[in-house]
Design a protein around this motif. Structure first.
Motif, PDB file in Angstrom:
ATOM      1  N   PHE A   1       0.826  -1.208   0.000  1.00  0.00           N
ATOM      2  CA  PHE A   1       0.000   0.000   0.000  1.00  0.00           C
ATOM      3  C   PHE A   1       0.861   1.259   0.000  1.00  0.00           C
ATOM      4  O   PHE A   1       0.552   2.232  -0.665  1.00  0.00           O
ATOM      5  N   VAL A   2       1.975   1.219   0.754  1.00  0.00           N
ATOM      6  CA  VAL A   2       2.819   2.411   0.802  1.00  0.00           C
ATOM      7  C   VAL A   2       3.908   2.372  -0.274  1.00  0.00           C
ATOM      8  O   VAL A   2       4.845   3.152  -0.235  1.00  0.00           O
ATOM      9  N   GLY A   3       3.756   1.452  -1.209  1.00  0.00           N
ATOM     10  CA  GLY A   3       4.669   1.422  -2.341  1.00  0.00           C
ATOM     11  C   GLY A   3       6.015   0.781  -2.063  1.00  0.00           C
ATOM     12  O   GLY A   3       6.986   1.041  -2.745  1.00  0.00           O
ATOM     13  N   LEU A   4       6.071  -0.059  -1.034  1.00  0.00           N
ATOM     14  CA  LEU A   4       7.344  -0.720  -0.718  1.00  0.00           C
ATOM     15  C   LEU A   4       7.257  -2.220  -1.023  1.00  0.00           C
ATOM     16  O   LEU A   4       7.726  -3.046  -0.260  1.00  0.00           O
ATOM     17  N   ASP A   5       6.645  -2.551  -2.142  1.00  0.00           N
ATOM     18  CA  ASP A   5       6.463  -3.959  -2.504  1.00  0.00           C
ATOM     19  C   ASP A   5       7.764  -4.730  -2.432  1.00  0.00           C
ATOM     20  O   ASP A   5       7.791  -5.917  -2.133  1.00  0.00           O
ATOM     21  N   GLY A   6       8.835  -4.037  -2.717  1.00  0.00           N
ATOM     22  CA  GLY A   6      10.144  -4.682  -2.738  1.00  0.00           C
ATOM     23  C   GLY A   6      10.510  -5.285  -1.397  1.00  0.00           C
ATOM     24  O   GLY A   6      11.250  -6.262  -1.320  1.00  0.00           O
ATOM     25  N   LEU A   7       9.949  -4.719  -0.313  1.00  0.00           N
ATOM     26  CA  LEU A   7      10.274  -5.223   1.022  1.00  0.00           C
ATOM     27  C   LEU A   7       9.368  -6.376   1.428  1.00  0.00           C
ATOM     28  O   LEU A   7       9.592  -7.014   2.448  1.00  0.00           O
ATOM     29  N   ALA A   8       8.308  -6.615   0.651  1.00  0.00           N
ATOM     30  CA  ALA A   8       7.393  -7.709   0.976  1.00  0.00           C
ATOM     31  C   ALA A   8       8.187  -9.006   1.006  1.00  0.00           C
ATOM     32  O   ALA A   8       9.103  -9.198   0.212  1.00  0.00           O
ATOM     33  N   SER A   9       7.834  -9.869   1.951  1.00  0.00           N
ATOM     34  CA  SER A   9       8.668 -11.051   2.158  1.00  0.00           C
ATOM     35  C   SER A   9       7.800 -12.213   2.606  1.00  0.00           C
ATOM     36  O   SER A   9       6.606 -12.059   2.853  1.00  0.00           O
ATOM     37  N   THR A  10       8.393 -13.383   2.684  1.00  0.00           N
ATOM     38  CA  THR A  10       7.655 -14.509   3.224  1.00  0.00           C
ATOM     39  C   THR A  10       7.956 -14.664   4.711  1.00  0.00           C
ATOM     40  O   THR A  10       7.667 -15.686   5.296  1.00  0.00           O
ATOM     41  N   TRP A  11       8.544 -13.638   5.330  1.00  0.00           N
ATOM     42  CA  TRP A  11       8.729 -13.490   6.755  1.00  0.00           C
ATOM     43  C   TRP A  11       9.089 -14.762   7.514  1.00  0.00           C
ATOM     44  O   TRP A  11      10.248 -15.027   7.775  1.00  0.00           O
ATOM     45  N   LEU A  12       8.033 -15.524   7.877  1.00  0.00           N
ATOM     46  CA  LEU A  12       8.255 -16.657   8.784  1.00  0.00           C
ATOM     47  C   LEU A  12       8.659 -17.919   8.044  1.00  0.00           C
ATOM     48  O   LEU A  12       9.029 -18.907   8.658  1.00  0.00           O
ATOM     49  N   SER A  13       8.581 -17.928   6.716  1.00  0.00           N
ATOM     50  CA  SER A  13       8.843 -19.185   6.017  1.00  0.00           C
ATOM     51  C   SER A  13      10.181 -19.166   5.299  1.00  0.00           C
ATOM     52  O   SER A  13      10.432 -19.981   4.428  1.00  0.00           O
ATOM     53  N   GLU A  14      11.045 -18.240   5.665  1.00  0.00           N
ATOM     54  CA  GLU A  14      12.366 -18.163   5.048  1.00  0.00           C
ATOM     55  C   GLU A  14      13.410 -18.337   6.148  1.00  0.00           C
ATOM     56  O   GLU A  14      13.458 -17.544   7.085  1.00  0.00           O
ATOM     57  N   PRO A  15      14.244 -19.373   6.079  1.00  0.00           N
ATOM     58  CA  PRO A  15      15.224 -19.581   7.152  1.00  0.00           C
ATOM     59  C   PRO A  15      16.074 -18.341   7.424  1.00  0.00           C
ATOM     60  O   PRO A  15      16.477 -18.100   8.558  1.00  0.00           O
ATOM     61  N   SER A  16      16.322 -17.524   6.402  1.00  0.00           N
ATOM     62  CA  SER A  16      17.218 -16.385   6.602  1.00  0.00           C
ATOM     63  C   SER A  16      16.525 -15.197   7.250  1.00  0.00           C
ATOM     64  O   SER A  16      17.179 -14.314   7.794  1.00  0.00           O
ATOM     65  N   THR A  17      15.191 -15.130   7.208  1.00  0.00           N
ATOM     66  CA  THR A  17      14.512 -13.963   7.784  1.00  0.00           C
ATOM     67  C   THR A  17      13.727 -14.288   9.041  1.00  0.00           C
ATOM     68  O   THR A  17      13.293 -13.388   9.750  1.00  0.00           O
ATOM     69  N   VAL A  18      13.556 -15.584   9.314  1.00  0.00           N
ATOM     70  CA  VAL A  18      12.601 -15.955  10.368  1.00  0.00           C
ATOM     71  C   VAL A  18      13.003 -15.387  11.731  1.00  0.00           C
ATOM     72  O   VAL A  18      12.156 -14.945  12.507  1.00  0.00           O
ATOM     73  N   MET A  19      14.321 -15.344  12.020  1.00  0.00           N
ATOM     74  CA  MET A  19      14.743 -14.842  13.329  1.00  0.00           C
ATOM     75  C   MET A  19      14.387 -13.371  13.509  1.00  0.00           C
ATOM     76  O   MET A  19      14.009 -12.941  14.593  1.00  0.00           O
ATOM     77  N   TYR A  20      14.514 -12.598  12.421  1.00  0.00           N
ATOM     78  CA  TYR A  20      14.193 -11.172  12.528  1.00  0.00           C
ATOM     79  C   TYR A  20      12.693 -10.968  12.682  1.00  0.00           C
ATOM     80  O   TYR A  20      12.242 -10.108  13.444  1.00  0.00           O
ATOM     81  N   SER A  21      11.909 -11.795  11.946  1.00  0.00           N
ATOM     82  CA  SER A  21      10.462 -11.711  12.108  1.00  0.00           C
ATOM     83  C   SER A  21      10.085 -12.055  13.540  1.00  0.00           C
ATOM     84  O   SER A  21       9.256 -11.387  14.159  1.00  0.00           O
ATOM     85  N   LEU A  22      10.715 -13.092  14.048  1.00  0.00           N
ATOM     86  CA  LEU A  22      10.439 -13.501  15.428  1.00  0.00           C
ATOM     87  C   LEU A  22      10.787 -12.369  16.392  1.00  0.00           C
ATOM     88  O   LEU A  22      10.047 -12.081  17.329  1.00  0.00           O
ATOM     89  N   PHE A  23      11.920 -11.710  16.118  1.00  0.00           N
ATOM     90  CA  PHE A  23      12.343 -10.632  16.998  1.00  0.00           C
ATOM     91  C   PHE A  23      11.361  -9.457  16.945  1.00  0.00           C
ATOM     92  O   PHE A  23      11.083  -8.822  17.967  1.00  0.00           O
TER      93      PHE A  23
END
Lengths: 331, 424
Positions: A168-190
């Motif tokens: 919505f704010v035009g940051l589609d590039g930052l959209a992610s699979t958050w909890l289902s990516e081993p490399s991002t899950v810790m940050y999502s959890l945090f």
């Protein structure tokens, strides 16, 4: 200014040397009687403490020396320290240690300063202050399970709130699979942890801030200190005890983190967000290797204990003098 | 500090739980007026829950001195609760079992009754394939009420859209179809990566097709999975995963949540899933009923493999009897296993017949597909996470999940499973 600080410390610390010495001279028999009375009054609590706290700890320590699937009253297959050697060769458990360290680091470096900043903001006179405090504290009241379920929806890759807002704010590039990516899950959890717990630390800091008399900050202002200097040289040092206890609770909480992870990710994907407590649960209740799970719980206990004692001995010494470090001698 | 509080709370909760569950045995005095039977089952939703309830009441009416106390729990809640209770040395009078490795541990701990003699007069009416899961060392420890199998459920219109005329029969065809589906812009497969167990079906089926049923049995006994055939099975899983056939974010997806595997299928967002007989029911429950658009085909055969395409992976449901249960508990199992009463459970469409001669009662279009495939099956393998000891089963789930996520190689998978088997 300096004198005020010293005085406020003195207010917390009982003066040394006074107190118990007076009772010491009163002879042997009254002292024995006094001890009996104390023991009698302590007994109910002591029994409960032993049964519900001490016994399970000892039992876990005992079970950790056995190969045991949990059936039967007590384990029989003694294997010494094999569970522990296996534990420290287990890449998942070593990963748990690393991930626990990462969570502690992020909590102390990001979450607590954030809580402090917001607490300072909310200490100003402003409209809707009570409402903001309530809003920021609300997540802490929520149960971990509800927060977990909520954020699995927020972070859903298909139609989750997080990606929708970013789009919505035009940051589609930052959209992610958050909890289902081993490399991002810790940050999502945090992010979820911060959302959940910063309100608690904020309230602690607010309470600490309000116990600082206005005279001190006023005096600093009159002396020509700007607001940053007042914060840096007056408020922050006086908040010391609060910050130390807040760090303590934060670290212990991170070491034992379970519910939130369990609901959000179950420790996955592929162990990328697993904590010691999750690994313990997996082995104890899914794999029925209760001896091994007990070994994990023992290591967790020792880490917590060493940290708690060390921290209280060296960091919080002045804040809690008389409570732990000065047992028999206190008034 | 906080640790102690937590363990204290846990212990207190356990004590409460035990206090709550132990009641059945104490009141079970045959001489007195009432015997209570504790019955734990996992059919906690319609359409089965009311059927069990009704059967229990009818049994009570026929046996005025028996009371049946039902505890209906959701699958995972049941496992957690049973674990806590059995680890204290007690078991409910009648409770859900899947047979295999978990049941084996309960047998060794003397928690469940050897039913061989008690049911010998009527066990002949049960299908031998269904009964086999609850037998160990020539003895029977459970009575089945359901049996089923895993296979591919597929969305017919999506297959047609990709130009696939008939479901694949061999692995090569299957891989081709996955490529066709991808080319047509369809997500080929829905998978619940977070739940892990749905992923283990792929490796298990491939191991069955390539190495054969006997090899799987032998590997567990010898505690040795480091064989070329099992590595080949892993390579095929990797071949599939490398095509990226699963839905977006599948590693974080659960099975039966609103954005999980079942809902992805039900909403038509993926063309197929490898799942058991309950699949249509869960799709209906979490999203939509695909109705006649939902088809079924058995897991494809692998060229040159030792296993036949008619060998099925699956499991069912049965009931075990607690070691201290009153004799009426076995009478009740006989009661629910009569052809008339089996017919009533089968007519719900969510349970497959295990009593001979009831097959005709299957009316549901999807259930019929399973009944037909089961009837044609020449061999049967229980889900590995049930058949093997719990630690080994969970390791299979874990390692296959890592294989699919690309963090482990097929060789590391068999090494990890072997290492875990050796700790048992």
């Amino acid at each position: 200014m300096v004198r005020t600080i010293t005085r406020s410390r003195d207010g917390v610390t009982p003066p040394r040397g006074s107190g118990p010495a007076a009772g010491g001279a009163a002879g042997r028999r009254p002292r024995v009687r006094r001890l009996t009375t104390i023991l009698l009054f302590l007994l109910p609590a002591l029994v409960l403490f032993c049964l519900l706290v001490l016994a399970p700890i000892l039992l876990a320590g005992y079970a950790s020396l056995f190969k045991w699937n949990g059936f039967g009253v007590l384990p029989t297959n003694f294997i010494g320290f094999d569970n522990f050697t296996r534990l420290f060769a287990d890449e998942i458990f070593l990963g748990d240690l690393w991930r626990g360290f990462l969570l502690i680091l992020m909590s102390v470096v990001i979450q607590l300063p954030l809580a402090l900043a917001i607490a300072m903001l909310l200490n100003q006179r402003m409209r809707g202050r009570a409402l903001y405090r309530l809003l920021f504290f609300a997540p802490y009241v929520l149960s971990e399970v509800i927060a977990g379920v909520l954020f699995t929806m927020v972070f859903s890759p298909e139609h989750g709130l997080a990606n929708s807002v970013l789009g919505f704010v035009g940051l589609d590039g930052l959209a992610s699979t958050w909890l289902s990516e081993p490399s991002t899950v810790m940050y999502s959890l945090f992010i979820v942890m911060t959302w959940k717990y910063f309100g608690f630390h904020m309230i602690l800091y607010l309470a600490g801030r309000q116990s600082i008399p206005t005279e001190v900050t006023d005096a600093a202002a009159i002396d020509g200190a700007n607001s940053w200097q007042i914060f840096r040289y007056v408020t922050l040092p006086l908040l010391g005890p609060t910050i130390r206890i807040s760090v303590f609770l934060c670290v212990i909480g991170a070491i034992q983190l379970f519910d939130l992870v369990w609901v959000l990710t179950g420790g996955g994907p592929v162990h990328a967000s697993e904590t010691m407590a999750v690994t313990m649960f997996e082995f104890g209740f899914k794999r029925f290797q209760v001896g091994y799970a007990s070994a994990i719980s023992v290591v967790m206990f020792i880490i917590s204990l060493v940290f708690a004692l060390g921290y209280q001995r060296f960091v919080m010494r002045r804040d809690i003098q008389g409570a732990v470090t000065n047992m028999g001698g206190g008034s | 500090m906080s640790f102690s509080r937590r363990s204290a709370a846990l212990l207190a909760a356990t004590a409460l739980l035990l206090a709550g569950c132990g009641g059945g045995q104490d009141e079970a005095d045959p001489g007195s007026t009432a015997t209570t039977i504790e019955w734990w089952h996992i059919q906690n939703i319609k359409p089965m829950q009311p059927v069990w309830e009704q059967l229990a009441r009818e049994f009570e009416a026929k046996n005025p001195n028996v009371k049946i106390k039902i505890t209906a729990l959701e699958n995972e809640a049941f496992k957690a609760k049973l674990t806590t209770v059995t680890q204290s040395g007690k078991a409910p009078d009648i409770f859900q079992t899947w047979g295999g490795g978990v049941m084996e541990q309960q047998v060794q701990a003397d928690l469940i009754k050897d039913l061989t003699a008690d049911i010998s007069s009527w066990s002949g009416t049960l299908s031998p394939a269904a009964l086999a899961a609850y037998q160990s060392g020539g003895k029977t420890y459970g009575v089945p009420y359901d049996i089923g199998m895993v296979g591919f459920w597929y969305n017919k219109p999506l297959f047609a859209k990709a130009g696939i005329k008939a479901p694949p029969v061999t692995w090569t065809e299957f891989i081709d179809d996955v490529k066709k589906l991808k080319a047509a812009g369809t997500t080929p497969i829905a998978l619940a990566g977070k739940a892990k167990w749905p992923g283990h079906y792929y490796w298990t089926y491939l191991a069955m097709r390539i190495a054969g049923l006997d090899a799987l049995k032998k590997a567990a006994v010898d505690k040795s999975f480091e064989q070329p055939d099992f590595i080949a099975a892993g390579q095929k899983v990797k071949e599939l995963a490398d095509l990226e056939p699963f839905q977006k974010g599948f590693l974080g997806a659960d099975y039966d949540t609103p954005s999980g595997q079942a809902a992805t299928m039900g909403n038509g967002k993926a063309a197929m899933e490898l799942m058991g007989q309950w699949s249509p029911n869960v799709q209906r429950d979490t999203s939509k009923d695909l109705g006649a658009d939902l088809g079924f085909f058995p897991f494809p055969s692998v060229e040159g493999g030792k296993g036949a395409a008619t060998e099925a992976l699956g499991g069912g449901g049965g009931f075990s009897v607690g070691a201290d249960a009153p004799p009426q508990a076995v009478d009740f199992l006989k009661f629910i296993s009569t052809p008339e009463n089996q017919r009533r459970t089968v007519e719900t469409g969510v349970v497959q017949p295990v009593v001979k001669g009831v097959e005709g009662a299957v009316k549901d279009q999807h259930a019929k597909l399973i009944t037909e495939n089961l009837a044609a099956a020449t061999g049967f393998q229980l889900y590995l996470d049930q058949a093997y000891p719990p630690a080994v089963g969970q390791q299979v789930n874990d390692s296959v999940a890592e294989l699919i996520a690309g963090t482990k190689t097929p060789e590391q998978v068999v090494q990890a499973i072997t290492a875990t088997a050796k700790t048992e």
